[in-house]
Scaffold this motif. Structure first.
Motif, PDB file in Angstrom:
ATOM      1  N   ASP A  17      23.063  33.399 -18.723  1.00  0.00           N
ATOM      2  CA  ASP A  17      23.222  34.804 -19.044  1.00  0.00           C
ATOM      3  C   ASP A  17      24.230  34.935 -20.191  1.00  0.00           C
ATOM      4  N   PHE A  20      28.267  37.630 -18.181  1.00  0.00           N
ATOM      5  CA  PHE A  20      28.462  37.882 -16.750  1.00  0.00           C
ATOM      6  C   PHE A  20      29.801  37.240 -16.363  1.00  0.00           C
ATOM      7  N   GLU A  24      29.751  33.309 -16.967  1.00  0.00           N
ATOM      8  CA  GLU A  24      29.293  32.873 -18.291  1.00  0.00           C
ATOM      9  C   GLU A  24      29.497  34.008 -19.277  1.00  0.00           C
ATOM     10  N   PHE A  59      19.909  38.496 -18.707  1.00  0.00           N
ATOM     11  CA  PHE A  59      19.646  37.942 -17.380  1.00  0.00           C
ATOM     12  C   PHE A  59      18.156  37.909 -17.056  1.00  0.00           C
ATOM     13  N   ALA A  76      23.132  31.295 -13.827  1.00  0.00           N
ATOM     14  CA  ALA A  76      23.444  32.640 -14.322  1.00  0.00           C
ATOM     15  C   ALA A  76      23.915  33.541 -13.180  1.00  0.00           C
ATOM     16  N   GLY A  77      24.706  32.996 -12.263  1.00  0.00           N
ATOM     17  CA  GLY A  77      25.090  33.801 -11.106  1.00  0.00           C
ATOM     18  C   GLY A  77      23.862  34.380 -10.441  1.00  0.00           C
ATOM     19  N   MET A  78      22.798  33.572 -10.382  1.00  0.00           N
ATOM     20  CA  MET A  78      21.520  34.100  -9.895  1.00  0.00           C
ATOM     21  C   MET A  78      21.460  34.067  -8.368  1.00  0.00           C
ATOM     22  N   THR A  79      21.250  35.222  -7.788  1.00  0.00           N
ATOM     23  CA  THR A  79      21.179  35.334  -6.336  1.00  0.00           C
ATOM     24  C   THR A  79      19.885  34.725  -5.811  1.00  0.00           C
ATOM     25  N   ARG A  84      12.344  35.839  -5.243  1.00  0.00           N
ATOM     26  CA  ARG A  84      12.442  34.876  -6.351  1.00  0.00           C
ATOM     27  C   ARG A  84      11.980  33.490  -5.925  1.00  0.00           C
ATOM     28  N   GLY A 126      16.585  44.326 -13.516  1.00  0.00           N
ATOM     29  CA  GLY A 126      16.061  43.039 -13.052  1.00  0.00           C
ATOM     30  C   GLY A 126      16.986  42.301 -12.109  1.00  0.00           C
ATOM     31  N   THR A 127      17.961  43.015 -11.533  1.00  0.00           N
ATOM     32  CA  THR A 127      18.944  42.343 -10.674  1.00  0.00           C
ATOM     33  C   THR A 127      18.853  42.826  -9.228  1.00  0.00           C
ATOM     34  N   THR A 128      19.563  42.120  -8.362  1.00  0.00           N
ATOM     35  CA  THR A 128      19.581  42.475  -6.947  1.00  0.00           C
ATOM     36  C   THR A 128      20.196  43.864  -6.736  1.00  0.00           C
ATOM     37  N   TYR A 165      27.507  46.451  -8.815  1.00  0.00           N
ATOM     38  CA  TYR A 165      27.182  45.106  -9.286  1.00  0.00           C
ATOM     39  C   TYR A 165      27.807  44.041  -8.403  1.00  0.00           C
ATOM     40  N   ASP A 166      27.624  42.772  -8.824  1.00  0.00           N
ATOM     41  CA  ASP A 166      28.105  41.638  -8.048  1.00  0.00           C
ATOM     42  C   ASP A 166      29.635  41.701  -7.864  1.00  0.00           C
ATOM     43  N   GLU A 191      25.410  37.869  -0.558  1.00  0.00           N
ATOM     44  CA  GLU A 191      24.458  37.132  -1.397  1.00  0.00           C
ATOM     45  C   GLU A 191      25.009  35.739  -1.663  1.00  0.00           C
ATOM     46  N   TYR A 193      24.645  32.520  -4.668  1.00  0.00           N
ATOM     47  CA  TYR A 193      24.085  32.091  -5.943  1.00  0.00           C
ATOM     48  C   TYR A 193      23.507  30.685  -5.820  1.00  0.00           C
TER      49      TYR A 193
HETATM   50  N1  GLN Z   1      23.382  38.137  -9.060  1.00  0.00           N
HETATM   51  C1  GLN Z   1      22.590  39.128  -9.717  1.00  0.00           C
HETATM   52  C2  GLN Z   1      21.132  38.785  -9.554  1.00  0.00           C
HETATM   53  O1  GLN Z   1      20.821  37.663  -9.303  1.00  0.00           O
HETATM   54  C3  GLN Z   1      22.931  39.333 -11.197  1.00  0.00           C
HETATM   55  C4  GLN Z   1      23.441  38.157 -11.932  1.00  0.00           C
HETATM   56  C5  GLN Z   1      23.766  38.370 -13.411  1.00  0.00           C
HETATM   57  O2  GLN Z   1      23.888  39.471 -13.938  1.00  0.00           O
HETATM   58  N2  GLN Z   1      23.905  37.297 -14.109  1.00  0.00           N
HETATM   59  O3  GLN Z   1      20.272  39.622  -9.640  1.00  0.00           O
END
Ligand code: GLN
Length: 230
Positions: A17, A20, A24, A59, A76-79, A84, A126-128, A165-166, A191, A193
């Motif tokens: 990302d 974030f 990153e 993201f 990318a701190g992706m949940t 997904r 596009g996020t959680t 947000y996160d 959540e 990651y």
């Molecule tokens: N954790 C959130 C998600 O996965 C957003 C992460 C981000 O912005 N990088 O949707």
């Protein structure tokens, strides 16, 4: 992208990302991406014996890039979510997160998510958080942004009533990057990651093994301490 390390092994592309904090973000002085995720994936690459080339993007581009197989690895701190997991593979969880609200420091009206009806609530598309607001707060006025910093800036200028947000990103932004914002209420949704891969990637087990080694030998804690200070 910039090449990192040279272990003599394969080189894999890593999608991340572009903004974030503190996972990153671009260091404007060096022109390099840095953050917790960047240090972690570099350490994993060293441990597993491969080279990486980091490319940063929005993201939703990371998610799409994993689904299409355009990149080998995404961090990318992706949940990790069930939805997904239908189109993306994930490593073992590497960070416990959740969602939280930010509001203006002088806002006493929004104390928790129960106060969002009729309010302008911003988040990133596009996020959680977008999914959470759509599912749990249909009576709030949801406004989505391609980058979360744009949402925070609209909150600072009074164009939004709240941002969701996160947790680690909200807390870091409120403490370090903004003036006049505070967090509101509790953690809304637990959540975790995970590092992302195209479906059926052979890299998943190597990365999990390296991640476990870094947890066991203290490297993970050193990186955590550097970015979260505990
Ligand atoms: N954790 C959130 C998600 O996965 C957003 C992460 C981000 O912005 N990088 O949707």
């Amino acid at each position: 992208g910039d090449s990192e390390g040279d272990s003599g092994g394969e080189t894999y592309t890593v999608a991340t990302d572009n903004n974030f904090v503190p996972f990153e973000f671009m260091n404007e002085e060096t022109g390099e991406m840095e953050g917790f995720d960047i240090d972690l994936i570099k350490a994993i690459a060293d441990e597993a014996g491969f080279n990486i080339e980091i490319e940063s993007m929005k993201f939703d581009g990371v998610v799409a890039g994993m689904q299409s197989g355009r990149y080998d690895i995404g961090i990318a701190g992706m949940t990790i979510t069930e939805e997904r997991k239908e189109t993306i593979d994930f490593s073992d969880p590497y960070y416990d997160a959740g969602l939280m609200l930010a509001v203006s420091a002088d806002n006493d009206e929004i104390q928790s998510e129960d106060d969002l009806a009729g309010k302008k609530v911003g988040t990133r598309s596009g996020t959680t958080s977008e999914t959470y607001i759509r599912e749990n707060h249909p009576d709030a006025e949801l406004i989505t942004f391609p980058g979360i910093v744009e949402a925070y800036m609209d909150l600072e200028s009074g164009r939004l009533d709240a941002v969701m947000y996160d947790v680690p990103n909200v807390q870091y932004y409120v403490a370090n990057d903004s003036e006049g914002l505070k967090t509101a209420g509790d953690i809304l949704q637990g959540e975790q990651y995970g590092i992302a891969f195209p479906k059926d990637s052979e890299l998943v087990s190597d990365v999990n093994e390296a991640l476990q080694t870094l947890i066991d030998n203290g490297t993970y804690d050193d990186i955590y301490e550097e970015w979260f200070g505990e």
